[in-house]
Design an enzyme around this catalytic site. Structure first.
Site, PDB file in Angstrom:
ATOM      1  N   CYS A 103     -28.316 -44.991 -29.001  1.00 15.84           N
ATOM      2  CA  CYS A 103     -28.153 -46.002 -30.051  1.00 15.84           C
ATOM      3  C   CYS A 103     -29.284 -47.018 -29.906  1.00 15.84           C
ATOM      4  O   CYS A 103     -29.696 -47.359 -28.788  1.00 15.84           O
ATOM      5  CB  CYS A 103     -26.787 -46.692 -29.919  1.00 15.84           C
ATOM      6  SG  CYS A 103     -26.509 -47.995 -31.138  1.00 15.84           S
ATOM      7  N   GLU A 132     -30.350 -38.967 -30.396  1.00 23.07           N
ATOM      8  CA  GLU A 132     -29.129 -38.375 -30.950  1.00 23.07           C
ATOM      9  C   GLU A 132     -29.100 -38.557 -32.457  1.00 23.07           C
ATOM     10  O   GLU A 132     -29.524 -39.585 -32.974  1.00 23.07           O
ATOM     11  CB  GLU A 132     -27.892 -39.035 -30.320  1.00 23.07           C
ATOM     12  CG  GLU A 132     -27.686 -38.680 -28.861  1.00 23.07           C
ATOM     13  CD  GLU A 132     -26.365 -39.208 -28.337  1.00 23.07           C
ATOM     14  OE1 GLU A 132     -25.500 -39.563 -29.170  1.00 23.07           O
ATOM     15  OE2 GLU A 132     -26.181 -39.273 -27.106  1.00 23.07           O
TER      16      GLU A 132
END
Length: 405
Positions: free
Chosen positions: A269, A303
Site C-alpha cells: 500500500c 500488489e
C-alpha cells in the site's frame, strides 16, 4: 441298723454336694463364652462403622459435597441430605447477594478502543468523516474509515495528532493531548535522509498501535485499502518532513511491505497526504521500494489492483525507467535483461511498452518457431513517446543516501 442307713444317706448327700461343687467351675465358663461373643460383636460393629466411613468418604468424593465425618457410627441418609441441602441454600444466598451488589453498582465507563474494529470491506459504506484536522492543515476526507462508532455516524471534525497519530472527535481532548505529547518523530530507525526529508522503517510488530493508527488514517484517502488491523506481518516506510522550531518530523506519506512475500511483492500500500502531493514524494517512495528489492536480489512488483493515483504514479515511473535504460542502447536487448537491469517485472515491462506504442513485432519465417520474436524501437519512437506522455527522465531517489544495516 437304722443309724447305719442314716449315716449312709448323709454320706451320699455329702458326696452329691461335693460333686456339685466340683462341677461349678465348669458352669462358670459360660460367662467367658458370652464375653467372647460380646467382643466379637463389638469388633464386627467397628468393622461395619469403618466400612460405613469408607463408603461415606467415597460418596463425598463422588458428589463433591462437604459432609463432616462421624466417629463411631455410620451417618444416616437423612442427615447427609440435610447437610447437602443446607450447603446448596448457602450457595444460592451468596449468589443472590452478589447479584444484588452488582445491580446496585454503577455501570463502568466504556473506553475508546485503541484498535479499529473489523468491518466487511466488500460493502461500500458512505463517508463518515467530513473534515480532518492534522496539525495546521484541515483536509477533507474522501472515503469511509472504520473509526469507533462512539464518535457518531458522521464525524464533523476528526482531530489527529501529527506526532503520534492518536485521534479524537473532541477539540478539548486534542488540545490537552498536544500539550502532553512528547513524541517528535515516528518510531523506528532512519534509513534515508535528504535535507528536510527522512524515511523511517517501522516494524508493525514492535509499534503496533502507531501502524494501526497510520493505516486507519490512510483509509480516509484510499478506497480499496483493507489492511488496518493486522499489521504485525508488515514493515512501514514512513516519509516525514522536518518543520517547526522543535524540529518535529511530520508524516507526509508512506508505503507498506510484507516481511515475507512468496510472490515477490515489493509494495502492499502507498499513500501521500493531499497536502503533500505534487512534491515528488510518491515517486521517491516507489523508487525506494524498487531499490530495496534490487538490493535483496529479486525482481519486485506492487500488489494489484492499484488505486487511480497509485496507477498513475507507477506508470510514470515505469515509463521513465524503461526509456532511461533503452535510450543509450545501440544493440539488441532481451526482455529478461531489461527486467534485471531495471528491476521491473516482465508483465509491467510489456504493459508499459504497449501503452507507449513501442511494440513492433518482426515475425519469424514460416515453419521456424525456434527464432524468438524481435521488437524494433527507434530513438524517434522514444522521443515521440516522451513528448506525448510528458515523460521526464531521471531519478528522485539518491541511492547513496540509503542507509541499510
Amino acid at each position: 441298723m437304722r443309724e447305719r442307713k442314716a449315716r449312709q444317706a448323709a454320706s451320699t448327700a455329702r458326696e452329691a454336694i461335693s460333686v456339685i461343687h466340683v462341677e461349678q467351675p465348669v458352669r462358670t465358663r459360660k460367662p467367658n463364652r458370652g464375653k467372647r461373643k460380646i467382643k466379637a460383636k463389638e469388633e464386627s460393629e467397628k468393622s461395619d462403622v469403618a466400612q460405613g466411613d469408607f463408603e461415606l468418604a467415597r460418596q463425598e468424593n463422588s458428589e463433591k459435597d462437604i459432609v463432616p465425618k462421624t466417629r463411631g457410627r455410620k451417618p444416616s441418609n437423612q442427615t447427609t441430605n440435610k447437610r447437602v441441602s443446607k450447603d446448596v441454600d448457602d450457595k444460592n444466598q451468596s449468589v443472590k447477594r452478589k447479584r444484588s451488589s452488582t445491580e446496585n453498582e454503577p455501570e463502568p465507563t466504556r473506553r475508546r478502543p485503541l484498535s479499529p474494529p473489523l468491518t466487511d470491506t466488500s460493502i461500500e459504506r458512505p463517508r463518515n468523516v467530513d473534515r480532518v484536522i492534522y496539525g495546521r492543515a484541515e483536509i477533507g476526507a474522501w472515503y469511509y474509515a472504520p473509526y469507533p462508532s462512539e464518535f457518531g455516524a458522521l464525524i464533523d471534525r476528526l482531530y489527529i495528532c501529527e506526532r503520534c497519530l492518536q485521534y479524537t472527535n473532541l477539540e478539548k481532548q486534542y488540545l490537552a493531548h498536544r500539550m502532553q505529547c512528547q513524541r517528535r518523530r515516528p518510531p523506528g530507525k532512519v534509513i534515508y535522509k535528504e535535507n528536510k526529508i527522512k524515511v523511517y522503517e517501522v516494524d508493525g510488530r514492535d509499534d503496533k498501535l502507531y501502524c494501526q493508527n497510520l493505516c486507519l488514517f490512510t483509509k480516509l484517502f484510499l478506497d480499496h485499502k483493507t489492511l488496518y488491523y493486522d499489521v504485525e506481518g508488515f514493515k512501514f516506510y514512513v516519509l516525514t518532513e522536518t518543520s517547526g522550531r522543535l524540529r518535529t518530523d511530520i508524516m507526509a506519506g508512506y508505503f507498506s511491505k510484507e516481511k515475507i512475500s512468496y510472490d515477490n511483492y515489493n509494495l502492499a500500500c502507498i499513500m501521500t497526504l493531499p497536502t503533500h502531493q505534487r512534491k515528488g514524494y510518491g515517486r521517491l517512495l516507489i523508487e525506494l521500494s524498487y531499490e530495496l528489492s534490487r538490493r535483496e536480489g529479486v525482481i519486485g512488483s506492487p500488489e494489484k489492483p492499484l488505486s487511480n493515483l497509485g496507477l498513475l504514479g507507477y506508470q510514470s515511473f515505469w515509463a521513465s525507467t524503461l526509456l532511461s535504460a533503452l535510450h543509450p542502447l545501440k544493440s539488441n536487448v532481451t526482455i529478461e535483461e531489461l527486467c534485471w537491469q531495471t528491476g521491473i517485472h516482465e508483465e509491467d515491462v510489456i504493459s508499459t511498452l504497449k501503452r507507449l506504442d513501442l511494440l513492433d513485432y518482426w515475425k519469424p519465417p514460416s515453419g521456424d518457431s525456434e527464432i524468438p520474436l524481435e521488437i524494433c524501437i527507434t530513438h524517434q519512437m522514444m522521443n515521440q513517446a516522451m513528448t506525448k506522455f510528458n515523460i521526464k527522465l531521471g531519478r528522485r531517489l539518491n541511492p547513496a543516501l540509503l542507509q541499510l544495516q
